[in-house]
Design a protein around this motif. Structure first.
Motif, PDB file in Angstrom:
ATOM      1  N   VAL A  19       0.880  -1.178   0.000  1.00  0.00           N
ATOM      2  CA  VAL A  19       0.000   0.000   0.000  1.00  0.00           C
ATOM      3  C   VAL A  19       0.912   1.221   0.000  1.00  0.00           C
ATOM      4  O   VAL A  19       1.660   1.454   0.951  1.00  0.00           O
ATOM      5  N   LYS A  59      -3.032   5.185   4.701  1.00  0.00           N
ATOM      6  CA  LYS A  59      -2.383   3.864   4.778  1.00  0.00           C
ATOM      7  C   LYS A  59      -2.559   3.218   6.160  1.00  0.00           C
ATOM      8  O   LYS A  59      -2.928   2.052   6.262  1.00  0.00           O
ATOM      9  N   SER A  60      -2.290   4.000   7.213  1.00  0.00           N
ATOM     10  CA  SER A  60      -2.371   3.436   8.565  1.00  0.00           C
ATOM     11  C   SER A  60      -3.806   3.073   8.922  1.00  0.00           C
ATOM     12  O   SER A  60      -4.052   2.038   9.563  1.00  0.00           O
ATOM     13  N   ASP A  62       3.118  -1.618   8.892  1.00  0.00           N
ATOM     14  CA  ASP A  62       2.787  -0.229   8.563  1.00  0.00           C
ATOM     15  C   ASP A  62       3.998   0.648   8.909  1.00  0.00           C
ATOM     16  O   ASP A  62       4.240   0.940  10.077  1.00  0.00           O
ATOM     17  N   SER A 118       2.644  -1.504   4.184  1.00  0.00           N
ATOM     18  CA  SER A 118       2.201  -0.136   3.982  1.00  0.00           C
ATOM     19  C   SER A 118       3.397   0.780   4.134  1.00  0.00           C
ATOM     20  O   SER A 118       4.046   0.796   5.188  1.00  0.00           O
ATOM     21  N   HIS A 160       5.857   4.445   2.407  1.00  0.00           N
ATOM     22  CA  HIS A 160       6.085   5.446   1.353  1.00  0.00           C
ATOM     23  C   HIS A 160       7.491   5.279   0.772  1.00  0.00           C
ATOM     24  O   HIS A 160       7.915   6.054  -0.060  1.00  0.00           O
TER      25      HIS A 160
END
Lengths: 220, 211
Positions: free
Chosen positions: A30, A38-39, A148, A176, A178
């Motif tokens: 994700v 996302k979280s 995450d 999850s 970035h």
């Protein structure tokens, strides 16, 4: 199989996740920038949050309603979910006892935590705290592992250990992040932007392209 | 519900409480200070039952809600929800909070006995106070998750607690009064235990909405 159908989560008037649908079997990354949802999505799939609308199914059941399904999920979030007053060993023993697991201290060696086992959690650095949180999530041999931003506070050694654990993990993984490099190994990709699914598919390049386009769009 | 699972939570809660000492110290200091003030200001021998109940009620509110609210504030409740059912969580919390209040009662009873110059049956008084404290710790534990996210939770908890706990006061005063005279008021004791059972059952039924 993990299924999300038109899942939304609203906090007051604001949608954190809106009409998100996807399904995956083995691994899903994700992707999204801060505030993308996302979280929230990770917590929805873990059964920690109740969706405002839509349907979530993990191994055939709703994780929010079924504790047996939640017990098959290991989750690592920005919050370690550990008791600061207890030692590393006491924390892990507590969770192992809840899962009725007798042989659990292999996880201390796996995450290189053996020499920290008698330290209280409040004395640990952020990186070691994250390792203990990973140990807590892995101790029950979960069928679904939700990570995450799990790499965020880890040092190089910690990142390498976690990568190795992920490679050897036999269940499903939801990652999850970035950090695009960490997501490369996943079989499916979901890009979130302002809580909505901007892309869902199997192409890493396409997912990254859409993610970058959204960033440029919001900056421009 | 797995009995051993909620006992694990109880064990963990007591260990955390003993290590942090925050709630226990606060609770014991508050109880001793209030008992001391009451002993100077009113006819403590006449109203000792009421005074003891006030001391136990307010001290329990401080400590029992803190152990629950802390789980929410530190988000450790998410970890519990992953490994236990909500029924197991509430049952574990009620048992640990009741034991913490029992500890307070064990400390405060001899202190009050000395401060108020009491001469009645100490053991019976102690047992009566332990029974009287049970509905309080159970009700505070039930209501604490509801007030955990409220802005004015210090106000909300007593506001919700008093109407629910009100039926407990008269039987508690009777139980304590009779015990001082060396008589065990079985009917009042049964009422308090039944009330505790009722609140405990209600907690199990509502647990899905609490955790």
């Amino acid at each position: 199989m993990i299924i999300c159908e038109k899942v939304s989560k609203r906090f007051g008037e604001k949608f954190a996740v809106r009409d998100v649908s996807f399904r995956f079997d083995k691994s899903l990354a994700v992707l999204g920038y801060n505030g993308a949802g996302k979280s929230t999505l990770a917590k929805l799939i873990a059964g920690i949050l109740k969706p405002s609308s839509g349907r979530i199914e993990v191994f055939g059941k709703d994780p929010y309603k079924c504790v047996e399904v939640r017990r098959k999920i290991g989750i690592v979030t920005h919050n370690p979910m550990l008791y600061r007053e207890l030692t590393v060993e006491e924390n892990l023993r507590f969770f192992a006892n809840l899962f009725r697991i007798e042989e659990w201290d292999w996880i201390l060696d796996e995450l290189n935590l053996r020499d920290k086992s008698n330290k209280r959690v409040l004395e640990l650095s952020r990186g070691y705290l994250q390792r203990v949180a990973i140990a807590r999530a892995m101790i029950s041999n979960p069928h679904l592992l939700i990570l995450d931003e799990a790499f965020s506070s880890l040092d190089l050694e910690g990142r390498e250990i976690l990568r190795k654990m992920i490679r050897n993990f036999e269940g499903s993984i939801l990652l999850s992040t970035h950090d695009l490099e960490e997501a490369k190994f996943c079989g499916k990709f979901l890009v979130l932007h302002n809580g909505e699914a901007a892309y869902f598919g199997e192409s890493y390049d396409e997912a990254v392209g859409i993610l970058r386009a959204h960033k440029e769009g919001s900056e421009g | 519900m797995r009995p051993l699972a909620f006992l694990e939570l109880t064990k963990k809660d007591l260990k955390v409480e003993v290590r942090s000492k925050s709630s226990i110290n606060q609770m014991v200091l508050f109880a001793i200070a209030s008992a001391f003030i009451f002993s100077l200001s009113v006819d403590a021998e006449k109203f000792f039952g009421q005074i003891l109940m006030i001391v136990v009620l307010f001290s329990s509110m401080l400590s029992c809600s803190a152990t629950v609210v802390r789980e929410f504030e530190l988000e450790t409740v998410d970890g519990l929800k992953h490994s236990m059912s909500s029924r197991e969580i509430i049952a574990g919390k009620i048992v640990s909070n009741s034991l913490i209040v029992f500890f307070l009662v064990l400390i405060i009873t001899p202190v009050c006995y000395a401060l108020f110059n009491l001469s009645g049956d100490f053991l019976l008084l102690l047992i009566s106070l332990l029974i009287s404290s049970l509905p309080i710790s159970t009700t505070v534990t039930l209501l604490s998750p509801l007030s955990a996210f409220a802005k004015g939770r210090e106000m909300l908890l007593p506001a919700m607690l008093f109407p629910i706990i009100f039926p407990v006061f008269i039987p508690s005063f009777k139980l304590l009064g009779f015990s001082y005279a060396g008589i065990f008021d079985f009917i009042s004791a049964m009422f308090l235990l039944s009330y505790t059972g009722l609140i405990f059952s209600l907690s199990l039924i509502l647990s899905e909405h609490l955790f």
